[in-house]
Design a protein around this motif. Structure first.
Motif, short mmCIF file in Angstrom:
data_model
loop_
_atom_site.label_atom_id
_atom_site.label_comp_id
_atom_site.label_asym_id
_atom_site.label_seq_id
_atom_site.Cartn_x
_atom_site.Cartn_y
_atom_site.Cartn_z
N ALA A 168 0.84 -1.20 0.00
CA ALA A 168 0.00 0.00 0.00
C ALA A 168 0.88 1.25 0.00
O ALA A 168 0.60 2.21 -0.72
N ASN A 169 1.93 1.23 0.78
CA ASN A 169 2.82 2.39 0.84
C ASN A 169 3.51 2.65 -0.50
O ASN A 169 3.75 3.80 -0.86
N ASP A 170 3.80 1.58 -1.25
CA ASP A 170 4.35 1.76 -2.60
C ASP A 170 3.34 2.48 -3.50
O ASP A 170 3.69 3.38 -4.25
N TYR A 171 2.08 2.07 -3.42
CA TYR A 171 1.03 2.73 -4.20
C TYR A 171 0.88 4.18 -3.78
O TYR A 171 0.75 5.08 -4.62
N LEU A 172 0.89 4.44 -2.48
CA LEU A 172 0.72 5.81 -1.99
C LEU A 172 1.87 6.71 -2.44
O LEU A 172 1.66 7.88 -2.78
N ALA A 173 3.08 6.18 -2.47
CA ALA A 173 4.23 6.96 -2.94
C ALA A 173 4.05 7.35 -4.40
O ALA A 173 4.33 8.50 -4.78
N LYS A 174 3.57 6.42 -5.21
CA LYS A 174 3.32 6.73 -6.63
C LYS A 174 2.21 7.76 -6.77
O LYS A 174 2.27 8.64 -7.63
N LEU A 175 1.18 7.66 -5.92
CA LEU A 175 0.08 8.63 -5.98
C LEU A 175 0.55 10.02 -5.61
O LEU A 175 0.13 11.01 -6.21
N LYS A 176 1.48 10.12 -4.65
CA LYS A 176 2.00 11.44 -4.26
C LYS A 176 2.69 12.13 -5.42
O LYS A 176 2.68 13.36 -5.51
N GLU A 177 3.28 11.35 -6.32
CA GLU A 177 3.95 11.93 -7.49
C GLU A 177 2.96 12.61 -8.43
O GLU A 177 3.34 13.42 -9.26
N LEU A 178 1.68 12.29 -8.30
CA LEU A 178 0.66 12.84 -9.19
C LEU A 178 -0.06 14.06 -8.61
O LEU A 178 -0.98 14.58 -9.22
N VAL A 179 0.39 14.52 -7.44
CA VAL A 179 -0.24 15.70 -6.82
C VAL A 179 0.38 16.96 -7.42
O VAL A 179 1.59 17.07 -7.55
N ARG A 180 -0.49 17.89 -7.78
CA ARG A 180 -0.06 19.18 -8.32
C ARG A 180 -0.71 20.29 -7.52
O ARG A 180 -1.83 20.16 -7.04
N ASP A 181 0.01 21.42 -7.39
CA ASP A 181 -0.53 22.59 -6.71
C ASP A 181 -1.01 23.56 -7.79
O ASP A 181 -0.20 24.13 -8.51
N ILE A 182 -2.30 23.71 -7.90
CA ILE A 182 -2.91 24.55 -8.94
C ILE A 182 -3.25 25.91 -8.34
O ILE A 182 -3.96 25.98 -7.33
N PRO A 183 -2.76 27.00 -8.96
CA PRO A 183 -3.08 28.34 -8.44
C PRO A 183 -4.59 28.56 -8.35
O PRO A 183 -5.34 28.16 -9.23
N ASN A 184 -5.00 29.18 -7.27
CA ASN A 184 -6.41 29.49 -7.00
C ASN A 184 -7.29 28.26 -6.79
O ASN A 184 -8.50 28.38 -6.70
N VAL A 185 -6.70 27.09 -6.77
CA VAL A 185 -7.46 25.86 -6.54
C VAL A 185 -6.91 25.11 -5.34
O VAL A 185 -7.63 24.72 -4.45
N GLY A 186 -5.62 24.89 -5.34
CA GLY A 186 -4.98 24.12 -4.29
C GLY A 186 -4.42 22.82 -4.85
O GLY A 186 -4.22 22.69 -6.06
#
Length: 166
Positions: A136-154
């Motif tokens: 599960a932690n391997d999957y979560l690490a890969k998911l974290k790579e897909l997080v982006r910080d979008i201006p005015n959205v978060g």
């Protein structure tokens, strides 16, 4: 008294629905899940398997306390959809079950990766099996790579590795 009657009716409905749900899970398994743990979508000519279908089957197997099916579905997923960079779509190009299948789209599906991670974490807790937590932690690490910080959205998470940056 009305409150107790309501609760009694609610519990009765839940338990009668629960029995039906497990019958439906058993029927779904016998129809759509192969002995190897592949969830087959027979409505598609390529007899596809999606990571979403695999992840839902893992979740329902967990809820049904069906560890054998859980393990089979997860093993098939990792062996055929990929372990380090899971793909979302697998199928048999000519649609003949006896012929070999292959990955049809190498992109992942973030929603199924989340369900797999969640199901693995819960399986680790419920079945006291730390090996599930490690995966599960391997999957979560890969998911974290897909997080982006979008201006005015978060912060948002992309629905897949490829094709969603813009």
């Amino acid at each position: 008294m009305k409150g107790k009657l309501f609760i009694a009716c609610l519990l009765s409905a839940v338990f009668s629905t629960q029995a039906l749900a497990w019958d439906l899970w058993d029927e779904f398994k016998s129809t759509n899940v192969t002995e190897e743990g592949r969830v087959v979508d027979y409505s598609e000519k390529n007899l596809i398997t999606t990571s979403e279908g695999q992840s839902y089957a893992m979740f329902y197997a967990l809820v049904a306390n069906d560890r054998k099916t859980f393990d089979q579905v997860f093993a098939w997923s990792e062996n055929n959809l990929g372990k380090d960079q899971p793909s979302w779509l697998w199928g048999i190009p000519d649609g003949k079950m006896e012929n070999p299948g292959k990955i049809l789209d190498t992109n992942n599906a973030t929603d199924s990766d989340m369900w797999i991670a969640y199901s693995l974490l819960e399986a680790a807790r419920i079945w006291n099996a730390p090996e599930y937590e490690a995966r599960a932690n391997d999957y979560l690490a890969k998911l974290k790579e897909l997080v982006r910080d979008i201006p005015n959205v978060g912060k948002v998470i992309l629905p897949g590795r490829v094709g969603f940056e813009d």
